[in-house]
Scaffold this active site. Structure first.
Site, PDB file in Angstrom:
ATOM      1  N   ASP A 195       0.976  -0.915   0.666  1.00  0.00           N
ATOM      2  CA  ASP A 195       0.356   0.146  -0.175  1.00  0.00           C
ATOM      3  C   ASP A 195       0.781   1.177   0.413  1.00  0.00           C
ATOM      4  O   ASP A 195       2.034   1.554   1.172  1.00  0.00           O
ATOM      5  CB  ASP A 195      -0.937   0.287   1.362  1.00  0.00           C
ATOM      6  CG  ASP A 195      -2.323   1.179   1.052  1.00  0.00           C
ATOM      7  OD1 ASP A 195      -1.904   1.730   0.633  1.00  0.00           O
ATOM      8  OD2 ASP A 195      -3.206   0.172   1.860  1.00  0.00           O
ATOM      9  N   SER A 227      -6.675   4.328  -1.814  1.00  0.00           N
ATOM     10  CA  SER A 227      -6.688   2.575  -1.761  1.00  0.00           C
ATOM     11  C   SER A 227      -8.656   1.876  -1.691  1.00  0.00           C
ATOM     12  O   SER A 227      -7.847   0.927  -2.753  1.00  0.00           O
ATOM     13  CB  SER A 227      -6.147   2.146  -0.307  1.00  0.00           C
ATOM     14  OG  SER A 227      -4.840   2.958  -0.483  1.00  0.00           O
ATOM     15  N   THR A 239      -7.856  -1.549   1.683  1.00  0.00           N
ATOM     16  CA  THR A 239      -7.523  -2.698   0.555  1.00  0.00           C
ATOM     17  C   THR A 239      -7.863  -4.001   0.957  1.00  0.00           C
ATOM     18  O   THR A 239      -8.164  -4.722  -0.470  1.00  0.00           O
ATOM     19  CB  THR A 239      -5.991  -2.531   1.238  1.00  0.00           C
ATOM     20  OG1 THR A 239      -5.166  -0.628   0.780  1.00  0.00           O
ATOM     21  CG2 THR A 239      -5.096  -3.275  -0.626  1.00  0.00           C
ATOM     22  N   PHE A 242      -4.482  -8.944  15.535  1.00  0.00           N
ATOM     23  CA  PHE A 242      -3.465  -8.737  15.767  1.00  0.00           C
ATOM     24  C   PHE A 242      -3.549  -7.417  16.974  1.00  0.00           C
ATOM     25  O   PHE A 242      -2.087  -7.000  17.728  1.00  0.00           O
ATOM     26  CB  PHE A 242      -1.968  -9.475  15.490  1.00  0.00           C
ATOM     27  CG  PHE A 242      -1.965 -10.672  15.431  1.00  0.00           C
ATOM     28  CD1 PHE A 242      -1.638 -11.794  15.896  1.00  0.00           C
ATOM     29  CD2 PHE A 242      -2.322 -11.140  13.710  1.00  0.00           C
ATOM     30  CE1 PHE A 242      -2.121 -13.014  15.363  1.00  0.00           C
ATOM     31  CE2 PHE A 242      -2.685 -12.357  12.981  1.00  0.00           C
ATOM     32  CZ  PHE A 242      -2.208 -13.377  14.072  1.00  0.00           C
ATOM     33  N   GLU A 243      -4.329  -6.620  16.167  1.00  0.00           N
ATOM     34  CA  GLU A 243      -3.577  -5.265  17.441  1.00  0.00           C
ATOM     35  C   GLU A 243      -5.332  -4.915  17.413  1.00  0.00           C
ATOM     36  O   GLU A 243      -6.443  -4.967  16.415  1.00  0.00           O
ATOM     37  CB  GLU A 243      -3.384  -4.397  16.378  1.00  0.00           C
ATOM     38  CG  GLU A 243      -2.101  -4.480  17.136  1.00  0.00           C
ATOM     39  CD  GLU A 243      -1.711  -3.754  17.936  1.00  0.00           C
ATOM     40  OE1 GLU A 243      -2.567  -3.202  18.978  1.00  0.00           O
ATOM     41  OE2 GLU A 243      -0.657  -3.510  18.819  1.00  0.00           O
ATOM     42  N   ASP A 245       2.217   2.673   3.675  1.00  0.00           N
ATOM     43  CA  ASP A 245       1.707   3.856   3.246  1.00  0.00           C
ATOM     44  C   ASP A 245       0.965   4.955   4.326  1.00  0.00           C
ATOM     45  O   ASP A 245       1.364   5.939   4.693  1.00  0.00           O
ATOM     46  CB  ASP A 245       0.231   3.062   2.355  1.00  0.00           C
ATOM     47  CG  ASP A 245      -1.172   4.448   2.751  1.00  0.00           C
ATOM     48  OD1 ASP A 245      -1.087   5.561   1.669  1.00  0.00           O
ATOM     49  OD2 ASP A 245      -2.242   4.480   3.786  1.00  0.00           O
ATOM     50  N   ASP A 298      -1.302  -0.221  -4.590  1.00  0.00           N
ATOM     51  CA  ASP A 298      -2.086   0.578  -5.251  1.00  0.00           C
ATOM     52  C   ASP A 298      -2.309   1.922  -5.692  1.00  0.00           C
ATOM     53  O   ASP A 298      -3.154   2.027  -7.035  1.00  0.00           O
ATOM     54  CB  ASP A 298      -3.253   0.268  -3.965  1.00  0.00           C
ATOM     55  CG  ASP A 298      -2.228   0.970  -2.973  1.00  0.00           C
ATOM     56  OD1 ASP A 298      -1.124   0.704  -2.945  1.00  0.00           O
ATOM     57  OD2 ASP A 298      -3.289   1.136  -1.659  1.00  0.00           O
ATOM     58  N   HIS A 299      -0.492   2.755  -5.047  1.00  0.00           N
ATOM     59  CA  HIS A 299      -1.180   3.555  -5.452  1.00  0.00           C
ATOM     60  C   HIS A 299       0.566   3.861  -5.030  1.00  0.00           C
ATOM     61  O   HIS A 299       1.392   3.400  -4.310  1.00  0.00           O
ATOM     62  CB  HIS A 299      -1.770   5.014  -5.139  1.00  0.00           C
ATOM     63  CG  HIS A 299      -1.994   4.977  -3.632  1.00  0.00           C
ATOM     64  ND1 HIS A 299      -1.190   5.409  -2.816  1.00  0.00           N
ATOM     65  CD2 HIS A 299      -3.430   4.093  -2.670  1.00  0.00           C
ATOM     66  CE1 HIS A 299      -1.288   4.869  -1.522  1.00  0.00           C
ATOM     67  NE2 HIS A 299      -2.433   4.330  -1.816  1.00  0.00           N
TER      68      HIS A 299
END
Length: 510
Positions: A65, A115, A178, A290-291, A339, A380-381
């Site tokens: 990303d 995205s 995404t 996980f977060e 990103d 994606d960009h």
């Protein structure tokens, strides 16, 4: 949604030829003869590379990303320098893959994309607007009613329909734009959890992105989902298992993690130790969160309270579960925090996460075979990070630009500058009119250093130039020019649809 008719996959008349799996990487002397020999060997590698015309059993789509070409270049150099070399001659794992193209990233309503629209293009074969997830350009952003009849079918949905196993892995929230574009449909990327949705949208029949992951209606459901975003899956009455004093954010009372785990041969984990203990032979459906929000940056991962797996470890675990299916699998893997670091003007964290993606690609290539697995690595960009200033060969990529005598190069204001910078963003700015901050006494290689930016903004922005597409395996040779980003879907479709031994196939193998 459940009654939506899915389009069939197209096929083609194809033979069966093996391809070289990667470009060779060798060490050469830094001499005229060495450079000449390097060119000759590179040419021979290319001459030996034969397109694979087999049918792809498995497809893995990696997305960095925000990993534009300048990020790839800087990450390549940084990875080499971390290993003790000059860096410029290094190659990231995906740069060793034999085929390469470019993707135009614009959205249907914006020169510079986001995205949601870009990943939707890759997953469905149709470009769309900023902020749309799995919805075409005829809808209106944030208007629930406009979505119905304008949903797009994703490659992952089609894969489930024909009995393949599927997976989504990300270091961002699994409900972020995404990864969400692989399985969800929403006219607003911000509708990650029901508490973030307006009442009229809920009343109108739209559902939040987290619940769409759990309630996925196609096939036998997504087999593997690993990433961040725990808060969107548990109710606001439930304490987070890691972050003291924090709770979930669901207002509907659903514990989506428990709903997932209640299914046959399913498991839910929230830390690395539990992930390590998952038996991939007996586990058919695995959810890992996980977060509470996004996962840690790779540079900070080892300091995480609960313990987080690397992107490479999540990728390996996902493949071990998915490859049990004889019909093959589709997996998408996102290095989502490249990103985020760029938005913060923090190049070092962005580069470390790009290197982590390279490590994940290496694991994927080791666990699969190029003769039956198409691997695509793209972005994606891009972002507005630049690399400039004529620094000497081997100069620290995160340092001040220096000449051959190891002296800082100076701008017209007689102050030094860094090799990496941003066209806009929150980085080190001038404090006295047009004058810049003097970087002479700053540690530009510190983890928290923000590279200088030209235009002051609270968050650095995406860029609009093309991004690279790296590929290996069946169908990889179809990336060889500048393509619309939506073309990636069509290559995946074609590679999976075609049949060996010169027979026509008008749909996917069943």
């Amino acid at each position: 949604m459940k009654n939506k008719i899915l389009p069939v996959f197209t096929g083609a008349l194809i033979g069966s030829i093996l391809s070289a799996s990667s470009v060779s990487v060798r060490a050469y002397e830094d001499t005229p003869n060495g450079w000449y020999q390097q060119g000759q060997d590179d040419l021979q590698d290319m001459l030996r590379t034969i397109p694979s015309l087999r049918k792809a059993k498995n497809i893995i789509l990696f997305v960095g990303d925000g990993m534009g070409i300048s990020t790839v270049t800087a990450a390549r150099i940084y990875a080499g320098q971390l290993n003790g070399s000059n860096g410029e001659e290094n190659l990231l794992e995906f740069e060793k893959m034999p085929y390469l193209g470019l993707a135009k990233t614009y959205n249907t309503n914006s020169q510079v994309p986001d995205s949601a629209g870009t990943m939707t293009a890759m997953m469905t074969g149709v470009k769309t607007k900023i902020g749309f997830i799995g919805v075409n350009q005829n809808a209106e952003r944030g208007d629930c009613s406009s979505m119905f009849g304008n949903e797009l079918t994703s490659f992952l949905e089609q894969a489930e329909q024909v009995g393949m196993s599927t997976g989504v892995v990300s270091t961002a929230r699994l409900t972020h734009a995404t990864p969400a574009a692989a399985y969800a449909h929403s006219p607003e990327r911000g509708w990650e959890v029901d508490s973030k949705m307006p009442e009229e949208a809920l009343a109108g029949g739209c559902t939040d992105i987290a619940s769409q992951l759990i309630d996925f209606p196609y096939g036998d459901g997504i087999e593997v989902a690993l990433g961040g975003g725990r808060r969107n899956f548990i109710p606001n009455t439930m304490d987070d298992p890691e972050d003291a004093g924090k709770t979930g954010e669901r207002e509907d009372g659903r514990d989506l993690t428990a709903e997932w785990a209640d299914r046959k041969n399913s498991a839910y984990v929230w830390n690395e130790a539990d992930l390590d203990n998952v038996n991939t032979y007996t586990t058919d459906h695995l959810l890992g969160l996980f977060e509470r929000s996004h996962m840690e940056y790779e540079a900070d991962r080892l300091n995480d309270t609960g313990g987080e797996p690397s992107l490479a470890k999540m990728t390996g675990k996902a493949i071990d579960i998915l490859k049990k299916n004889r019909k093959g699998f589709f997996l998408t893997v996102e290095a989502g925090r490249v990103d985020h670091a760029h938005h913060g003007g923090n190049a070092q964290r962005a580069l470390r996460d790009a290197i982590a993606l390279s490590d994940a690609v290496k694991v994927a290539r080791e666990k699969t075979r190029s003769k039956d697995t198409l691997i695509i690595v793209t972005a994606d960009h891009g972002h507005v990070m630049t690399m400039s200033g004529y620094p000497k060969r081997g100069n620290p990529i995160l340092g001040l630009a220096k000449n051959g005598d190891d002296q800082p190069l100076l701008a017209s204001d007689d102050m030094p500058y860094t090799t990496l910078g941003y066209a806009n963003g929150p980085g080190t700015m001038g404090v006295d009119g047009p004058r810049r901050v003097d970087l002479s006494s700053m540690d530009t290689q510190a983890l928290d250093f923000r590279q200088p930016s030209l235009i002051p903004m609270g968050s650095e922005t995406h860029s609009g130039e093309e991004v690279a597409i790296y590929a290996d395996g069946p169908g990889a040779h179809l990336f060889r020019k500048t393509h619309e980003q939506s073309y990636i879907y069509h290559v995946m479709n074609y590679a999976k649809a075609r049949k060996n031994h010169g027979k026509w196939q008008w749909g996917w193998w069943r």
